[in-house]
Scaffold this motif. Structure first.
Motif, mmCIF file in Angstrom:
data_model
loop_
_atom_site.group_PDB
_atom_site.id
_atom_site.type_symbol
_atom_site.label_atom_id
_atom_site.label_comp_id
_atom_site.label_asym_id
_atom_site.label_seq_id
_atom_site.Cartn_x
_atom_site.Cartn_y
_atom_site.Cartn_z
ATOM 1 N N LYS A 60 16.779 -4.207 4.843
ATOM 2 C CA LYS A 60 16.813 -5.012 6.031
ATOM 3 C C LYS A 60 15.108 -5.647 6.570
ATOM 4 N N LEU A 61 13.999 -4.831 5.467
ATOM 5 C CA LEU A 61 12.896 -5.558 5.716
ATOM 6 C C LEU A 61 12.539 -6.320 4.377
ATOM 7 N N VAL A 62 12.295 -7.477 4.992
ATOM 8 C CA VAL A 62 11.716 -8.046 3.925
ATOM 9 C C VAL A 62 10.183 -9.404 4.158
ATOM 10 N N PHE A 63 10.005 -10.179 3.047
ATOM 11 C CA PHE A 63 8.795 -10.571 3.614
ATOM 12 C C PHE A 63 8.635 -11.851 3.321
ATOM 13 N N LEU A 64 8.583 -12.986 4.041
ATOM 14 C CA LEU A 64 8.264 -14.618 3.786
ATOM 15 C C LEU A 64 7.609 -14.638 2.623
ATOM 16 N N ILE A 65 7.522 -15.943 1.530
ATOM 17 C CA ILE A 65 7.090 -16.074 0.687
ATOM 18 C C ILE A 65 6.969 -17.821 1.113
ATOM 19 N N GLU A 66 6.036 -18.732 0.444
ATOM 20 C CA GLU A 66 6.128 -19.765 1.054
ATOM 21 C C GLU A 66 6.429 -20.600 -0.568
ATOM 22 N N ALA A 67 6.880 -21.432 -1.024
ATOM 23 C CA ALA A 67 6.515 -21.885 -2.240
ATOM 24 C C ALA A 67 6.183 -23.292 -2.115
ATOM 25 N N ARG A 68 5.990 -24.740 -2.631
ATOM 26 C CA ARG A 68 4.758 -26.095 -2.426
ATOM 27 C C ARG A 68 5.345 -26.319 -3.787
ATOM 28 N N PRO A 69 6.533 -27.373 -3.218
ATOM 29 C CA PRO A 69 7.395 -28.570 -5.279
ATOM 30 C C PRO A 69 5.840 -28.998 -5.094
ATOM 31 N N GLU A 70 6.304 -29.307 -6.844
ATOM 32 C CA GLU A 70 4.709 -30.164 -7.192
ATOM 33 C C GLU A 70 5.210 -31.263 -7.565
ATOM 34 N N ARG A 71 6.434 -31.570 -7.257
ATOM 35 C CA ARG A 71 7.034 -33.266 -6.636
ATOM 36 C C ARG A 71 7.944 -32.815 -6.023
ATOM 37 N N PRO A 72 7.021 -32.751 -4.330
ATOM 38 C CA PRO A 72 7.984 -32.703 -3.205
ATOM 39 C C PRO A 72 8.823 -33.908 -2.916
ATOM 40 N N GLU A 73 8.698 -34.674 -3.574
ATOM 41 C CA GLU A 73 9.971 -36.561 -3.457
ATOM 42 C C GLU A 73 10.655 -35.801 -3.603
ATOM 43 N N ARG A 74 11.326 -35.050 -4.924
ATOM 44 C CA ARG A 74 12.127 -34.673 -5.368
ATOM 45 C C ARG A 74 13.153 -34.266 -4.210
ATOM 46 N N LEU A 75 12.657 -33.465 -2.761
ATOM 47 C CA LEU A 75 13.583 -32.535 -2.121
ATOM 48 C C LEU A 75 13.303 -33.311 -0.789
ATOM 49 N N ARG A 76 13.671 -32.517 0.705
ATOM 50 C CA ARG A 76 14.567 -33.068 1.813
ATOM 51 C C ARG A 76 13.878 -32.236 2.503
ATOM 52 N N VAL A 77 13.004 -32.184 3.154
ATOM 53 C CA VAL A 77 13.263 -31.060 4.307
ATOM 54 C C VAL A 77 14.190 -30.605 5.161
ATOM 55 N N GLY A 78 14.505 -29.519 5.082
ATOM 56 C CA GLY A 78 15.631 -29.149 5.892
ATOM 57 C C GLY A 78 16.950 -28.253 4.456
ATOM 58 N N GLN A 79 16.593 -29.271 3.437
ATOM 59 C CA GLN A 79 17.752 -29.196 2.551
ATOM 60 C C GLN A 79 17.934 -27.876 2.262
ATOM 61 N N PRO A 80 19.024 -27.020 2.424
ATOM 62 C CA PRO A 80 19.420 -25.811 1.260
ATOM 63 C C PRO A 80 18.698 -25.692 0.633
ATOM 64 N N VAL A 81 18.336 -25.266 -0.583
ATOM 65 C CA VAL A 81 17.832 -24.370 -1.655
ATOM 66 C C VAL A 81 18.093 -23.166 -2.316
ATOM 67 N N SER A 82 17.745 -23.125 -3.515
ATOM 68 C CA SER A 82 18.105 -22.101 -4.150
ATOM 69 C C SER A 82 16.675 -21.925 -4.970
ATOM 70 N N VAL A 83 16.657 -20.336 -5.003
ATOM 71 C CA VAL A 83 15.162 -20.092 -5.649
ATOM 72 C C VAL A 83 15.197 -18.868 -6.819
ATOM 73 N N ALA A 84 14.415 -18.837 -8.232
ATOM 74 C CA ALA A 84 14.802 -18.514 -8.935
ATOM 75 C C ALA A 84 13.189 -17.959 -9.635
ATOM 76 N N LEU A 85 12.578 -16.589 -9.345
ATOM 77 C CA LEU A 85 11.741 -15.955 -9.187
ATOM 78 C C LEU A 85 11.084 -15.650 -10.817
ATOM 79 N N GLY A 86 10.428 -15.803 -11.488
ATOM 80 C CA GLY A 86 10.015 -15.502 -13.191
ATOM 81 C C GLY A 86 10.083 -17.112 -14.212
ATOM 82 N N GLN A 87 10.158 -18.168 -13.577
ATOM 83 C CA GLN A 87 9.730 -18.875 -14.431
ATOM 84 C C GLN A 87 8.675 -19.942 -14.737
ATOM 85 N N SER A 88 8.973 -19.883 -15.761
ATOM 86 C CA SER A 88 7.656 -20.765 -16.245
ATOM 87 C C SER A 88 7.985 -21.838 -16.652
ATOM 88 N N GLN A 89 7.036 -22.973 -16.844
ATOM 89 C CA GLN A 89 6.976 -24.536 -17.604
ATOM 90 C C GLN A 89 7.773 -25.022 -18.703
#
Length: 83
Positions: free
Chosen positions: A54-83
């Protein structure tokens, strides 16, 4: 995105996350830029096959190339990824 209290200690500023979305190119990488200090009730727009805490914490992440996404676009996030 939002994470449970159990996941919170595993994340830190600058950690990479992988972003996926319908019709997007693969390999979109973002880095955590904000971690909330206060918990929130699970927003009604979060749906999951697993029951969420029931309780969660907000996390924000900034894309390294933001031009690849659109504002408000639904996305999925996978944690623990490396370059």
């Amino acid at each position: 995105f939002f994470v449970s209290e159990a996941m919170l200690p595993k994340l830190k500023f600058g950690d990479p996350v992988a972003i996926t979305c319908d019709g997007c190119d693969t390999g979109i990488l973002a880095r955590i830029s904000f971690i909330s200090r206060a918990s929130e009730f699970t927003p009604p727009v979060i749906y999951s096959m697993d029951e969420r805490a029931k309780l969660v914490f907000l996390i924000e992440a900034r894309p390294e190339r933001p031009e690849r996404l659109r504002v408000g676009q639904p996305v999925s996030v996978a944690l623990g990824q490396s370059q």
